[in-house]
Scaffold this active site. Structure first.
Site, PDB file in Angstrom:
ATOM      1  N   CYS A  29      39.720  41.140  37.600  1.00  0.00           N
ATOM      2  CA  CYS A  29      39.548  41.149  39.067  1.00  0.00           C
ATOM      3  C   CYS A  29      39.602  42.566  39.634  1.00  0.00           C
ATOM      4  CB  CYS A  29      40.544  40.210  39.729  1.00  0.00           C
ATOM      5  SG  CYS A  29      40.105  39.864  41.451  1.00  0.00           S
ATOM      6  N   HIS A  36      39.219  35.062  37.284  1.00  0.00           N
ATOM      7  CA  HIS A  36      40.606  35.006  36.825  1.00  0.00           C
ATOM      8  C   HIS A  36      40.710  34.064  35.633  1.00  0.00           C
ATOM      9  CE1 HIS A  36      42.622  37.253  40.046  1.00  0.00           C
ATOM     10  NE2 HIS A  36      41.589  36.859  40.767  1.00  0.00           N
ATOM     11  N   GLU A  71      43.199  33.540  33.854  1.00  0.00           N
ATOM     12  CA  GLU A  71      44.521  32.888  33.895  1.00  0.00           C
ATOM     13  C   GLU A  71      44.559  31.711  34.874  1.00  0.00           C
ATOM     14  OE1 GLU A  71      43.689  35.631  35.385  1.00  0.00           O
ATOM     15  OE2 GLU A  71      44.846  35.946  37.233  1.00  0.00           O
TER      16      GLU A  71
END
Lengths: 257, 216
Positions: free
Chosen positions: B84, B194, B196
């Site tokens: 990001c 992202h 995650e």
């Protein structure tokens, strides 16, 4: 093809327990928010919203602990709302593992909280929750006002103008709940949904009143919402998230399958 | 064996979700740190980022994370994953905050999505670009292993990367414009989305990173 419309199950949590209950057939503990969040994650929910309705201060520590545990197990975005009053509250929730924090009443008392927190943490994690209720028309045009205290207390603030102001102050997203529809299962209030989605550049989540899958479709296609939030239709096993997505996809809505 | 993974912490936001996703994906040891020795000794480096670019760049420079990152990249075979704003910080310059010079590790610009942003069918698109979008894999890479082309990943950003060297583009996304969702060069892989927060696909990409030898 492009960005998918999002489906967001919402958990109402009090003192670390989901209060409205969840009826997954094979779940061990229907009140454990961590277990329920994991289940929605496995079902393919696009995000999870966690609404804390704990009144006591001690209960807040439980909430932080619950958020921490969900964040360790669930790898989709998590929004935490309810009782967020200060920049410190926001920091606490973000540090616990929330990706976004939803601000409601505190923004009305102190709009600058939105600006300050967006500058400090980034707009991407600041959601402004708007509880709107239809009031008397003005010049034959429908009008919606912001209400607090669960829809009981009017503020006199125009909901559409408020959304525009919140976006200008740095909100990254609007969570719009129709207090006329919340809990009714009669579908979203599409008028205010459309008015706000047209008025702001930022994404809008429609909430309040979902009773069937057509309501989700209407929220997107007629209301123009970027995401739809629902609680009871998922909690009580009436529909699963994959069923909702398949239904929406069959009506031409782009979803993450 | 993934060995140790250092997640560079320059004080901008919560990195626990990155760390716990890495652990979940099978990392042997995850350190969230800006300690120079720990980052130098780590087998892999993750360079995350959230928030506004001006504040990020100021903290990156103040904590000398720019030098640590440059050392990791110069190592040549230590896998580095930028996420990001971490990816945006690698570029030459960002339009955000009135214009901010970045690390210039990869030549290119970070641009605003524009207001209004219009889609291919003339529809208005919201900014920030928030949610799950399809990533077109522009070339093979070990980090795409086991992930189908056009798999959706989770994005949340108002600025996008536009690299000058187009051969570095490993993934792209359509959102009013076509932007660079992933860049790859030597031992560096950088993503706008992202991983995650991208559920199964994101965890798979992190696992691929943990198994990557830094070559491509």
């Amino acid at each position: 093809m492009g960005l998918a419309k999002r489906i967001i199950p919402c958990l109402d949590v009090e003192n670390g327990r989901v209060v409205k209950g969840v009826n997954f057939v094979d779940i061990r503990d229907a009140g454990d928010p961590v277990e329920i969040a994991i289940r929605y994650n496995e079902q393919g929910a696009d995000e999870i919203t966690f609404l804390d309705i704990t009144a006591s201060h001690e209960g807040r520590d439980t909430t932080v602990h619950t958020v921490e545990k969900i964040a360790e197990e669930v790898f989709i975005p998590l929004t935490v709302g309810g009782g967020i009053r200060t920049v410190d509250d926001i920091r606490t929730m973000l540090n616990a593992g929330a990706d976004k924090v939803s601000i409601n009443t505190a923004a009305i008392h102190n709009p600058d909280l939105v600006r300050e927190s967006a500058e400090r943490f980034g707009s991407q994690c600041i959601v402004v929750a708007i509880d709107a209720k239809r009031v008397a028309d003005v010049d034959g045009q429908p009008r919606w006002e912001i209400f607090t205290h669960g829809g009981r207390k009017p503020t006199g603030i125009d909901a559409v103008a408020w959304a525009v102001r919140m976006a200008a102050l740095g909100a990254g997203e609007i969570l719009l709940t129709s207090m006329d529809r919340d809990g009714t299962k009669n579908g979203f209030e599409l008028g205010v949904t459309r008015a706000i989605t047209d008025a702001v550049e930022i994404p809008v989540i429609a909430s309040g009143g979902v009773g069937n899958l057509d309501h989700l479709v209407d929220g997107i296609l007629l209301g123009g919402a970027d995401a739809v939030l629902a609680a009871s239709i998922f909690h009580f096993g009436e529909y699963t998230v994959p069923e909702a997505k398949a239904y929406m996809a069959a009506r031409g809505i782009e979803v993450r399958l | 064996m993934s060995g140790s993974v250092a997640v560079i912490d320059y004080g901008m936001g919560n990195l626990h979700s990155v760390a716990s996703a890495l652990a979940h994906a099978g990392a042997d040891r995850v350190l969230v740190t800006h300690d120079a020795d720990l980052i130098r000794e780590a087998d892999r480096v993750v360079f995350p980022g959230v928030g506004a670019i001006r504040d990020c760049m100021a903290e990156i420079r103040r904590l000398r994370c720019d030098q640590l990152l440059a050392d990791a990249l110069a190592d040549g075979h230590k896998p580095v994953l930028a996420i990001c704003v971490g990816m945006q910080a690698l570029m030459s310059h960002s339009e955000e905050n009135g214009g901010v010079p970045c690390l210039d590790t990869i030549p290119g610009e970070v641009r605003y999505f524009g207001n209004p942003l219009v889609g291919s069918q003339g529809e208005r698109l919201k900014v920030p670009h928030m949610g799950w979008n399809e990533v077109r894999q522009e070339r093979d890479h070990p980090l795409w292993q086991g992930i189908a082309d056009l798999t959706r990943f989770y994005f949340v950003h108002s600025y996008y990367v536009d690299a000058i060297e187009r051969e570095l583009v490993a993934g792209s996304v359509q959102y009013g414009v076509t932007f660079d969702a992933a860049l790859a060069r030597d031992n560096l892989f950088a993503v706008q989305f992202h991983p995650e927060k991208s559920h199964t696909a994101g965890l798979r990409l992190l696992r691929n990173f943990l198994e990557w030898n830094g070559q491509c």
